[in-house]
Write an enzyme that holds these catalytic residues in place. Sequence first.
Site, PDB file in Angstrom:
ATOM      1  N   LYS A 256       0.863  -1.190   0.000  1.00 23.99           N
ATOM      2  CA  LYS A 256       0.000   0.000   0.000  1.00 23.99           C
ATOM      3  C   LYS A 256       0.895   1.234   0.000  1.00 23.99           C
ATOM      4  O   LYS A 256       1.588   1.506   0.976  1.00 23.99           O
ATOM      5  CB  LYS A 256      -0.909   0.010   1.242  1.00 23.99           C
ATOM      6  N   PHE A 346      -2.154  -0.461 -10.127  1.00 24.08           N
ATOM      7  CA  PHE A 346      -2.678  -1.689  -9.518  1.00 24.08           C
ATOM      8  C   PHE A 346      -3.989  -2.167 -10.129  1.00 24.08           C
ATOM      9  O   PHE A 346      -4.495  -3.211  -9.743  1.00 24.08           O
ATOM     10  CB  PHE A 346      -2.785  -1.583  -7.991  1.00 24.08           C
ATOM     11  N   ARG A 425     -17.130   0.879  -1.084  1.00 25.49           N
ATOM     12  CA  ARG A 425     -16.179   0.520  -0.042  1.00 25.49           C
ATOM     13  C   ARG A 425     -16.685  -0.795   0.534  1.00 25.49           C
ATOM     14  O   ARG A 425     -17.837  -0.884   0.947  1.00 25.49           O
ATOM     15  CB  ARG A 425     -16.240   1.609   1.043  1.00 25.49           C
ATOM     16  N   LYS A 431      -7.455  -2.798   4.031  1.00 25.67           N
ATOM     17  CA  LYS A 431      -6.100  -2.278   4.226  1.00 25.67           C
ATOM     18  C   LYS A 431      -5.563  -2.701   5.574  1.00 25.67           C
ATOM     19  O   LYS A 431      -6.314  -2.786   6.550  1.00 25.67           O
ATOM     20  CB  LYS A 431      -6.080  -0.754   4.056  1.00 25.67           C
TER      21      LYS A 431
HETATM   22  P1  AMP Z   1      -6.990   5.132   2.588  1.00 24.34           P
HETATM   23  O1  AMP Z   1      -6.685   6.424   1.862  1.00 24.34           O
HETATM   24  O2  AMP Z   1      -6.243   4.991   3.877  1.00 24.34           O
HETATM   25  O3  AMP Z   1      -8.465   4.877   2.687  1.00 24.34           O
HETATM   26  O4  AMP Z   1      -6.418   3.897   1.707  1.00 24.34           O
HETATM   27  C1  AMP Z   1      -6.865   3.619   0.419  1.00 24.34           C
HETATM   28  C2  AMP Z   1      -5.941   4.263  -0.582  1.00 24.34           C
HETATM   29  O5  AMP Z   1      -4.677   3.594  -0.615  1.00 24.34           O
HETATM   30  C3  AMP Z   1      -6.415   4.148  -2.000  1.00 24.34           C
HETATM   31  O6  AMP Z   1      -7.396   5.112  -2.287  1.00 24.34           O
HETATM   32  C4  AMP Z   1      -5.154   4.383  -2.796  1.00 24.34           C
HETATM   33  O7  AMP Z   1      -4.977   5.779  -2.975  1.00 24.34           O
HETATM   34  C5  AMP Z   1      -4.052   3.891  -1.865  1.00 24.34           C
HETATM   35  N1  AMP Z   1      -3.337   2.701  -2.349  1.00 24.34           N
HETATM   36  C6  AMP Z   1      -1.996   2.533  -2.281  1.00 24.34           C
HETATM   37  N2  AMP Z   1      -1.633   1.364  -2.785  1.00 24.34           N
HETATM   38  C7  AMP Z   1      -2.744   0.726  -3.207  1.00 24.34           C
HETATM   39  C8  AMP Z   1      -3.021  -0.535  -3.817  1.00 24.34           C
HETATM   40  N3  AMP Z   1      -2.057  -1.396  -4.089  1.00 24.34           N
HETATM   41  N4  AMP Z   1      -4.300  -0.844  -4.102  1.00 24.34           N
HETATM   42  C9  AMP Z   1      -5.299   0.023  -3.827  1.00 24.34           C
HETATM   43  N5  AMP Z   1      -5.111   1.221  -3.243  1.00 24.34           N
HETATM   44  C10 AMP Z   1      -3.844   1.588  -2.931  1.00 24.34           C
END
Ligand code: AMP
Length: 568
Positions: A256, A346, A425, A431
């Site tokens: 991530k 990705f 979502r 995550k």
């Molecule tokens: P969050 O912003 O904490 O809700 O985490 C989700 C975000 O992580 C996504 O919207 C992407 O911007 C980011 N992200 C980074 N790496 C990845 C990945 N391999 N797959 C999907 N999202 C990713």
Amino acid sequence: MTSFREFAETCQAIEKISSTIETTNKVADLLKKVDVEELPLATHFIMSEVFPAWSGEQLGIGTSLLYVSLSKASGMAIQSIESLIRTTGDIGDTALLILKEKRKNQVTFSSFLEEQPELSITEVFQRFKTASEASGKGSQEVKVRNLQFLFTSSTPREAKYISRLALEELRIGVGEGVVRDAIAKAFSVPVDVVEHALMVTNDLGIVAATAKQGGIEALKTLGIEINRPIKMMLSQISPDINADIRDMKEAAIEWKFDGARVQIHKSGNSVTLFSRKLENVTNSLPDLVEIVRKHVKAESAILDGEAVAVDEDGRPKAFQEILKRFRRKYDVEEKMLGIPIQLNLFDIMYLNGRTLIDLPLVERRKELESCVESSVEDSKSICVDEQVITGDLEIVEKIYREALRAGHEGVMVKNPNSLYSPGKRGKNWLKKKPLMETLDLVVVGAEWGFGRRANLIGSYSVACYDPETSRFMQVGKVGTGLTDEQLKELTEMLSGLMEGGEAGGVFAIRPKVVLEIAFEEIQKSSNYNSGFALRFPRFIRIRDDKDPEEADTIQRIGRVYSQQMKRL
Ligand code: AMP
């Protein structure tokens, strides 16, 4: 042509009812009545939008412009309008009162009005559009003239909804869910077909018009189009990630990255980049455009990825660095270009005319790999995020540790069989990252600073979101953790969003800006309308990649509060 009166009557009726079913019925009745040409406009209007969110078109009408236009249309002084707003608390009710009063005093004028043709939905839209497109010298006059025209040609009730629409807040609680169900009802088509059509078009206006014209068959032919961005698929935190992996049997594990989400549209040599909020950020990122041109071998494609700012060794830099690049709208300074960007891809949603969102992740992944060409030397600028499919929790833990060691945020755990669900979502994308409790909250009020910071906004009232009522509920005030530079930046962002008047240096802010806030503890409190208060809230960063409705919800705050009580 459908009259704007019909639209205003629907809004008024909805304002009086609280049941979602009845609201949906009212919206369905309206959609049935509106001509097919005006259906996209009416569909957006009822959701408080003038332009579809994906279009990037901004209405750009602030409260002060609206007050000037109302003042010109009614003859009432701006100060009197402002004081009226302080009592009514709403621009729409204020416009209604002012114009009613004016009509009462001008009997001759009102008899003249009766002979005036009715305003149509199209005409209201066109005036808004002309106002939004005005730029440069003299643009304020153009905006005011068009709004003034709308106020002088409308009835007081129409003016109520025109003024609210100008601020894109009808306050009738109609969102995408209601309109989706209303389209299904109005045109007798299944909700899931409407939902799928929404996912691929990202535009309920198009969906409504298509449903009216060609029913279910026509809806099924709708697909993704280049340069009409679709919503991003979203992820969630899992309370028990290991149990979820066991449920999936095997999960796709990816690093991530902590950067900025980007949706890439490529057609021939033309490349367009959209941010997480679907703003067109192409002009800020010419280097990214070049990277895509060079390495993506497809005639047309829509790709999903994360842009990360990296140092010379390819290690990720802080999230703020990449956001600085995304925010530069016009003059992309040389020094900004000095922050190298790495594109981590990705997902893929569209390839050479084919919509891919209904394929499982593993299949999409193959398509993605087949169209990205990069050698090891190129990996500093572009790569397809490595993916390991496993059900072994130890391997997941090992990849997670490696990701953290390499300076990334953690890992994503994805269901290998899942489809790409725009805007959703769910459990298909989870995550896993180190726990540091922060909340994304919306600024709803502010206060001028004092002393050295007297001409800067010094503290912010922040609120969470209640999706059930579409309201923002205050949870605290933040004034610490900000550098002078951040205060300046936020002052600039917020000064155009002030609402109503100022009392003792305190004022309300239209809910648009999201901040990430750290805190020590959540307490129950009667000081704020959420019923909760944050103890020692501290500013972490501006989340201008998030819309206010994506802020943390009152329900999440309740959950964090209960977990915290269990730990005590
Ligand atoms: P969050 O912003 O904490 O809700 O985490 C989700 C975000 O992580 C996504 O919207 C992407 O911007 C980011 N992200 C980074 N790496 C990845 C990945 N391999 N797959 C999907 N999202 C990713």
